[in-house]
Motif scaffolding. Structure first.
Motif, PDB file in Angstrom:
ATOM      1  N   PRO A  18      13.394  -6.473 -79.234  1.00 29.69           N
ATOM      2  CA  PRO A  18      14.753  -7.004 -79.233  1.00 29.69           C
ATOM      3  C   PRO A  18      15.778  -5.892 -79.257  1.00 29.69           C
ATOM      4  O   PRO A  18      15.649  -4.915 -79.994  1.00 29.69           O
ATOM      5  N   GLY A  53      14.491 -10.815 -83.255  1.00 30.49           N
ATOM      6  CA  GLY A  53      15.905 -10.501 -83.178  1.00 30.49           C
ATOM      7  C   GLY A  53      16.753 -11.480 -83.967  1.00 30.49           C
ATOM      8  O   GLY A  53      16.245 -12.389 -84.628  1.00 30.49           O
ATOM      9  N   LYS A  99      20.508 -10.622 -89.028  1.00 27.54           N
ATOM     10  CA  LYS A  99      19.583  -9.661 -88.418  1.00 27.54           C
ATOM     11  C   LYS A  99      18.964  -8.805 -89.522  1.00 27.54           C
ATOM     12  O   LYS A  99      19.523  -8.686 -90.625  1.00 27.54           O
TER      13      LYS A  99
END
Length: 213
Positions: A18, A53, A99
Motif C-alpha cells: 500500500p 492500507g 492508518k
C-alpha cells in the motif's frame, strides 16, 4: 506483526505494498505500550491496516466480522498508545480514516523477560495472538493455493527443522535469518512481485517432548 491480506491470488495492483504504508520504522514496545496492544482485536486491526492500507472503523468491522462500535473503540485505544493515527487525506465528509503509524512492531528482550506478572501476562497474550495469526495465514494459503499460478505454488514453503543448539547459537541463527530476509526487503520491488509472508519460529523443546524428524 503479521501483515498480509487474506483471500485468493491478488491481481497485480492489489499485490503492491500500500502506498500509504509508513516508512520502515519499527515500534519498539515497552511495558506500557505492550499492555495497550496485547488484545486480540487490536492486533488484528493493526495487522489489517499494515496489510491493506488506511481504512475506516466501518470498513475494518466488515473485514474482521466485528461491530463498528468495537472497531472504533479499539482503534482509539491503539491511537492512544501510538500504534495508529488519522489518515485525513482519505477522509470524505465526517468519515474518519485510520492508518498504521509504523511498519512493524518489535518486542525487546527487556520486556520479554520482565518479571512483573502483569507484563508477563501481556507478553503471553501478544505471542499467542501472533502464533494464532501465523496459523490462520498458513491455513488461508493452503485453502487458496490452487488459485495461484504454478510458479507461486512451487515457490511457497512449509518446512520445519530440529537442531541441537545452545541458546547463544539459536539467537545467532535467528539474527542471521532476519538479516537474510531483510536483505530482500526493497522499496522498489519488481513489477511481478507479490506480498510474501515469512514466519520465523525458534521453539526450544525438552527431551521428553519427542522429535518429529
Amino acid at each position: 506483526m503479521p501483515e498480509n491480506p487474506e483471500g485468493p491470488a491478488p491481481d497485480a495492483e492489489a499485490a503492491k505494498a500500500p502506498s500509504d504504508r509508513p516508512d520502515r520504522t519499527v515500534h519498539e514496545l515497552d511495558a506500557r505500550t505492550l499492555r495497550g496492544l496485547a488484545h486480540p482485536l487490536r492486533m488484528r486491526l493493526l495487522k489489517a491496516l499494515r496489510s491493506n492500507g488506511p481504512a475506516t472503523a466501518s470498513q475494518l468491522a466488515e473485514q474482521l466480522g466485528e461491530s463498528s462500535g468495537a472497531t472504533s473503540y479499539h482503534l482509539r485505544q491503539l491511537a492512544a498508545y501510538g500504534f495508529v493515527e488519522d489518515a485525513p487525506e482519505h477522509g470524505k465528509g465526517r468519515e474518519r480514516w485510520w492508518k498504521s503509524a509504523h511498519y512493524g512492531t518489535r518486542l525487546p528482550e527487556s520486556v520479554a523477560i520482565d518479571p512483573n506478572p502483569e507484563v508477563r501476562g501481556a507478553v503471553d497474550l501478544f505471542r499467542h495472538e501472533v502464533a494464532t495469526i501465523h496459523a490462520q495465514e498458513a491455513g488461508t494459503w493452503i485453502a487458496n493455493s490452487h488459485d495461484w499460478p504454478q510458479e507461486w505454488q512451487l515457490a511457497s514453503d512449509l518446512s520445519d527443522f530440529t537442531l541441537r543448539l545452545t541458546a547463544a547459537e539459536t539467537a545467532e541463527l535467528v539474527r542471521k535469518l532476519h538479516d537474510v530476509i531483510n536483505s530482500y526487503d526493497r522499496t522498489e520491488p519488481a513489477e511481478d512481485a507479490r506480498m510474501v509472508r515469512f514466519h520465523v519460529h525458534a521453539l526450544p523443546r525438552t527431551q521428553d517432548q519427542g522429535t518429529t524428524d
